[in-house]
Design an enzyme around this catalytic site. Sequence first.
Site, PDB file in Angstrom:
ATOM      1  N   SER A   1       0.836  -1.203   0.000  1.00  0.00           N
ATOM      2  CA  SER A   1       0.000   0.000   0.000  1.00  0.00           C
ATOM      3  C   SER A   1       0.872   1.255   0.000  1.00  0.00           C
ATOM      4  CB  SER A   1      -0.961  -0.002   1.187  1.00  0.00           C
ATOM      5  OG  SER A   1      -0.274  -0.134   2.413  1.00  0.00           O
ATOM      6  N   GLU A   2       2.009   1.219   0.715  1.00  0.00           N
ATOM      7  CA  GLU A   2       2.964   2.327   0.674  1.00  0.00           C
ATOM      8  C   GLU A   2       4.397   1.832   0.799  1.00  0.00           C
ATOM      9  OE1 GLU A   2      -0.754   4.437   2.176  1.00  0.00           O
ATOM     10  OE2 GLU A   2       0.390   2.795   3.046  1.00  0.00           O
ATOM     11  N   THR A   3       5.290   2.586   0.166  1.00  0.00           N
ATOM     12  CA  THR A   3       6.743   2.439   0.308  1.00  0.00           C
ATOM     13  C   THR A   3       7.285   3.818   0.647  1.00  0.00           C
ATOM     14  OG1 THR A   3       6.823   0.653  -1.326  1.00  0.00           O
ATOM     15  CG2 THR A   3       8.886   1.813  -0.872  1.00  0.00           C
TER      16      THR A   3
END
Length: 280
Positions: free
Chosen positions: A47-49
């Site tokens: 979902s996020e990096t």
Amino acid sequence: MPKSYPFAQVDVFSQSFYQGNPLAVILEAEDLSDSDLQKIARWTNLSETTFLLPPTQEGADYRVRIFTPRGELLFAGHPTLGSAHAWLEHHGDSRDKEVLVQECAAGLIKVRRGEGILSFAAPATQRSGDLNEDFLATIARAFGIERQDIAAHQWVDNGPGWAVVQLPTAQQVLDLQPDLSLIPDAMVGAIGAYPAGSEFDFEMRSFAPRAGVAEDPVCGSMNASVGQWLIRSGRVDGAYRVSQGSLLGRAGDITITPDEMGTVWVGGATNTLFRGTALA
């Protein structure tokens, strides 16, 4: 030749390994281009990096850039806690530093340490107020519920663009089977209360089709701004605890704690489960 960058994959918002929301963190990322950042975030498919950089604002300990598979976010919650955790480990977790200051596109965010968890100070919302009736009708249709099933609603946008609807019970939130094709550009969540005396006070679900994430396992930014709304409107009084992600095989556990100054703190466990190097 590719260059190596310190890497950590952190599990956020769960006491149990592999039961929270994973975050990929690339440290010392200052010489990576914007296209590199997006390419890596698309490849990790989380979902996020996040990418940690030297700060540019006075008082900040580090700067973070937050990417979904589709683009950059001004702010996000579990990336804030996971990035702070990775930064502390990378720079020596024994530092006598109780409060960190993270620089991100939304400004300076405080992160405090305490009792085995990290907590961030919820940033100000950029948009609040009731949703309009056309949007509510679309959400209800996408969620497979009637408009009258929605007990309350609000824009709770602190960067990602969140809106939320409150349903009467946690079970109604768990029963949702949304058709996200009806809301392809939405960032919307649902929250409902558990009976008094339950382990958790609320169940939360967060749907982010606009960011390329059908359902976020455990969402710190939404819990932050929903917490501000619930406390501001008098729907809750004091600290409370949220469950999220059970339908995705997760055990998200988020604490919402207002302090005497009116700041809402969003807390949870953080654990590094993978550590090594990334090549770019």
